[in-house]
Design a protein around this motif. Structure first.
Motif, PDB file in Angstrom:
ATOM      1  N   LEU A 177       0.829  -1.208   0.000  1.00 32.17           N
ATOM      2  CA  LEU A 177       0.000   0.000   0.000  1.00 32.17           C
ATOM      3  C   LEU A 177       0.866   1.262   0.000  1.00 32.17           C
ATOM      4  CD1 LEU A 177      -2.932   0.988   0.091  1.00 32.17           C
ATOM      5  CD2 LEU A 177      -2.786   0.908   2.580  1.00 32.17           C
ATOM      6  N   ALA A 178       1.909   1.268   0.816  1.00 30.67           N
ATOM      7  CA  ALA A 178       2.817   2.421   0.859  1.00 30.67           C
ATOM      8  C   ALA A 178       3.577   2.576  -0.456  1.00 30.67           C
ATOM      9  CB  ALA A 178       3.790   2.277   2.025  1.00 30.67           C
ATOM     10  N   THR A 179       3.986   1.461  -1.041  1.00 28.34           N
ATOM     11  CA  THR A 179       4.695   1.503  -2.325  1.00 28.34           C
ATOM     12  C   THR A 179       3.785   2.034  -3.425  1.00 28.34           C
ATOM     13  OG1 THR A 179       6.055  -0.367  -1.639  1.00 28.34           O
ATOM     14  CG2 THR A 179       5.999   0.131  -3.996  1.00 28.34           C
ATOM     15  N   HIS A 180       2.562   1.548  -3.463  1.00 31.06           N
ATOM     16  CA  HIS A 180       1.587   2.000  -4.455  1.00 31.06           C
ATOM     17  C   HIS A 180       1.327   3.503  -4.301  1.00 31.06           C
ATOM     18  CE1 HIS A 180      -1.719   1.519  -7.288  1.00 31.06           C
ATOM     19  NE2 HIS A 180      -2.555   2.056  -6.425  1.00 31.06           N
ATOM     20  N   SER A 181       1.242   3.956  -3.069  1.00 31.45           N
ATOM     21  CA  SER A 181       1.028   5.377  -2.799  1.00 31.45           C
ATOM     22  C   SER A 181       2.220   6.213  -3.252  1.00 31.45           C
ATOM     23  CB  SER A 181       0.788   5.569  -1.301  1.00 31.45           C
ATOM     24  OG  SER A 181       0.604   6.924  -0.996  1.00 31.45           O
ATOM     25  N   LEU A 182       3.418   5.705  -3.058  1.00 33.50           N
ATOM     26  CA  LEU A 182       4.629   6.422  -3.457  1.00 33.50           C
ATOM     27  C   LEU A 182       4.798   6.448  -4.976  1.00 33.50           C
ATOM     28  CD1 LEU A 182       7.194   7.842  -2.467  1.00 33.50           C
ATOM     29  CD2 LEU A 182       8.302   5.609  -2.428  1.00 33.50           C
ATOM     30  N   VAL A 183       4.542   5.345  -5.626  1.00 39.24           N
ATOM     31  CA  VAL A 183       4.732   5.256  -7.080  1.00 39.24           C
ATOM     32  C   VAL A 183       3.746   6.157  -7.829  1.00 39.24           C
ATOM     33  CG1 VAL A 183       4.680   3.665  -9.073  1.00 39.24           C
ATOM     34  CG2 VAL A 183       5.822   2.991  -6.981  1.00 39.24           C
ATOM     35  N   ARG A 184       2.603   6.472  -7.199  1.00 40.93           N
ATOM     36  CA  ARG A 184       1.665   7.387  -7.866  1.00 40.93           C
ATOM     37  C   ARG A 184       2.341   8.707  -8.221  1.00 40.93           C
ATOM     38  NH1 ARG A 184      -2.700   9.858  -3.582  1.00 40.93           N
ATOM     39  NH2 ARG A 184      -1.256   9.530  -1.884  1.00 40.93           N
ATOM     40  N   TRP A 185       3.269   9.156  -7.345  1.00 39.99           N
ATOM     41  CA  TRP A 185       3.963  10.415  -7.600  1.00 39.99           C
ATOM     42  C   TRP A 185       4.903  10.294  -8.797  1.00 39.99           C
ATOM     43  CZ3 TRP A 185       1.501  14.217  -5.665  1.00 39.99           C
ATOM     44  CH2 TRP A 185       0.774  14.054  -4.480  1.00 39.99           C
ATOM     45  N   LEU A 186       5.490   9.130  -8.982  1.00 44.84           N
ATOM     46  CA  LEU A 186       6.316   8.896 -10.173  1.00 44.84           C
ATOM     47  C   LEU A 186       5.468   8.894 -11.437  1.00 44.84           C
ATOM     48  CD1 LEU A 186       8.671   6.049  -8.874  1.00 44.84           C
ATOM     49  CD2 LEU A 186       9.237   8.462  -9.216  1.00 44.84           C
ATOM     50  N   VAL A 187       4.292   8.297 -11.356  1.00 47.08           N
ATOM     51  CA  VAL A 187       3.373   8.286 -12.497  1.00 47.08           C
ATOM     52  C   VAL A 187       2.982   9.718 -12.850  1.00 47.08           C
ATOM     53  CG1 VAL A 187       1.079   7.591 -13.308  1.00 47.08           C
ATOM     54  CG2 VAL A 187       2.488   5.969 -12.026  1.00 47.08           C
TER      55      VAL A 187
ATOM     56  N   THR B  36       5.852   2.839 -19.099  1.00 49.13           N
ATOM     57  CA  THR B  36       6.417   1.786 -18.251  1.00 49.13           C
ATOM     58  C   THR B  36       6.106   2.029 -16.777  1.00 49.13           C
ATOM     59  OG1 THR B  36       8.189   1.380 -19.844  1.00 49.13           O
ATOM     60  CG2 THR B  36       8.556   0.619 -17.582  1.00 49.13           C
ATOM     61  N   VAL B  37       6.289   3.261 -16.322  1.00 47.33           N
ATOM     62  CA  VAL B  37       5.975   3.592 -14.923  1.00 47.33           C
ATOM     63  C   VAL B  37       4.488   3.377 -14.658  1.00 47.33           C
ATOM     64  CG1 VAL B  37       5.867   5.499 -13.262  1.00 47.33           C
ATOM     65  CG2 VAL B  37       7.922   5.163 -14.619  1.00 47.33           C
ATOM     66  N   ALA B  38       3.648   3.751 -15.608  1.00 39.85           N
ATOM     67  CA  ALA B  38       2.206   3.528 -15.451  1.00 39.85           C
ATOM     68  C   ALA B  38       1.887   2.036 -15.353  1.00 39.85           C
ATOM     69  CB  ALA B  38       1.450   4.162 -16.618  1.00 39.85           C
ATOM     70  N   HIS B  39       2.586   1.218 -16.124  1.00 42.61           N
ATOM     71  CA  HIS B  39       2.352  -0.229 -16.067  1.00 42.61           C
ATOM     72  C   HIS B  39       2.845  -0.835 -14.750  1.00 42.61           C
ATOM     73  CE1 HIS B  39       2.045  -0.125 -20.631  1.00 42.61           C
ATOM     74  NE2 HIS B  39       0.868  -0.465 -20.156  1.00 42.61           N
ATOM     75  N   ILE B  40       3.938  -0.330 -14.240  1.00 42.95           N
ATOM     76  CA  ILE B  40       4.419  -0.795 -12.936  1.00 42.95           C
ATOM     77  C   ILE B  40       3.386  -0.470 -11.858  1.00 42.95           C
ATOM     78  CG2 ILE B  40       6.161  -0.378 -11.134  1.00 42.95           C
ATOM     79  CD1 ILE B  40       8.189  -0.030 -13.509  1.00 42.95           C
ATOM     80  N   GLN B  41       2.854   0.737 -11.915  1.00 45.65           N
ATOM     81  CA  GLN B  41       1.824   1.129 -10.950  1.00 45.65           C
ATOM     82  C   GLN B  41       0.578   0.260 -11.108  1.00 45.65           C
ATOM     83  OE1 GLN B  41       1.761   2.531  -8.277  1.00 45.65           O
ATOM     84  NE2 GLN B  41       0.271   4.154  -8.004  1.00 45.65           N
ATOM     85  N   LEU B  42       0.234  -0.073 -12.325  1.00 46.92           N
ATOM     86  CA  LEU B  42      -0.907  -0.950 -12.568  1.00 46.92           C
ATOM     87  C   LEU B  42      -0.682  -2.318 -11.922  1.00 46.92           C
ATOM     88  CD1 LEU B  42      -3.585  -1.740 -13.974  1.00 46.92           C
ATOM     89  CD2 LEU B  42      -2.205  -2.337 -15.983  1.00 46.92           C
ATOM     90  N   MET B  43       0.505  -2.876 -12.094  1.00 51.21           N
ATOM     91  CA  MET B  43       0.803  -4.188 -11.503  1.00 51.21           C
ATOM     92  C   MET B  43       0.742  -4.126  -9.973  1.00 51.21           C
ATOM     93  SD  MET B  43       1.169  -6.412 -13.858  1.00 51.21           S
ATOM     94  CE  MET B  43      -0.157  -5.563 -14.666  1.00 51.21           C
ATOM     95  N   LEU B  44       1.295  -3.066  -9.402  1.00 48.78           N
ATOM     96  CA  LEU B  44       1.209  -2.893  -7.948  1.00 48.78           C
ATOM     97  C   LEU B  44      -0.251  -2.761  -7.511  1.00 48.78           C
ATOM     98  CD1 LEU B  44       4.111  -0.332  -7.361  1.00 48.78           C
ATOM     99  CD2 LEU B  44       4.065  -2.730  -6.614  1.00 48.78           C
ATOM    100  N   GLY B  45      -1.019  -1.998  -8.260  1.00 51.43           N
ATOM    101  CA  GLY B  45      -2.424  -1.798  -7.931  1.00 51.43           C
ATOM    102  C   GLY B  45      -3.239  -3.074  -8.032  1.00 51.43           C
ATOM    103  N   LEU B  46      -2.995  -3.869  -9.058  1.00 49.22           N
ATOM    104  CA  LEU B  46      -3.716  -5.134  -9.197  1.00 49.22           C
ATOM    105  C   LEU B  46      -3.353  -6.093  -8.066  1.00 49.22           C
ATOM    106  CD1 LEU B  46      -3.580  -5.712 -13.048  1.00 49.22           C
ATOM    107  CD2 LEU B  46      -5.598  -5.168 -11.662  1.00 49.22           C
TER     108      LEU B  46
END
Length: 154
Positions: free
Chosen positions: A6-16, A50-60
């Motif tokens: 959850l924390a990783t997904h929240s952090l990666v949103r800023w990269l997206v 690519t960053v969006a896809h990483i976030q998608l995988m984390l989100g799923l």
């Protein structure tokens, strides 16, 4: 595992968001100023997707282990009337999936356009739509409907 994800997904949103804003800056600048589509622009296009896809995988992954989603799916008839539960169980994932598909299509279409101006224009339009969808479905801290902190701790 759930709190770390959850924390990783929240952090990666800023990269997206940062990559989308930078890609859009490059795209609109190139489109409106008739700049050449440089290697950097292609790298930005590719890295943004690519960053969006990483976030998608984390989100799923998060979706399938989330206790909120478990509750939503196990108690659908009741939970669908609960704003916050419905948001994470149905609305957030649906709109974000659509947004990532839009960004992916935009990236693929831009890559195949014959002229630099068309590449920038395609990237600008599709990434703008994707960014709009993402911005509307992030549970911002200021949202009166469903809010979460800007940064979660690990």
């Amino acid at each position: 595992m759930y709190p770390i994800l959850l924390a990783t997904h929240s952090l990666v949103r800023w990269l997206v968001l940062a990559s989308l804003f930078f890609a859009l800056f490059r795209a609109y600048r190139g489109w409106l100023s008739n700049k050449p589509f440089a290697k950097l622009d292609n790298l930005v296009r590719h890295n943004t997707a690519t960053v969006a896809h990483i976030q998608l995988m984390l989100g799923l992954w998060l979706y399938f282990i989330s206790p909120v989603v478990d509750y939503f799916l196990d108690n659908f008839s009741e939970a669908v009337h609960m704003r916050e539960i419905r948001f994470f169980g149905m609305e957030h994932i649906t709109v974000m999936l659509i947004a990532i598909v839009v960004v992916t299509i935009g990236s693929a279409k831009a890559k195949r356009k014959p002229t630099d101006k068309e590449k920038f224009k395609t990237m600008a339009i599709w990434f703008s739509v994707g960014l709009f969808l993402i911005l509307t479905s992030i549970p911002w801290a200021f949202s009166p409907l469903t809010s979460r902190p800007y940064f979660r701790s690990f």
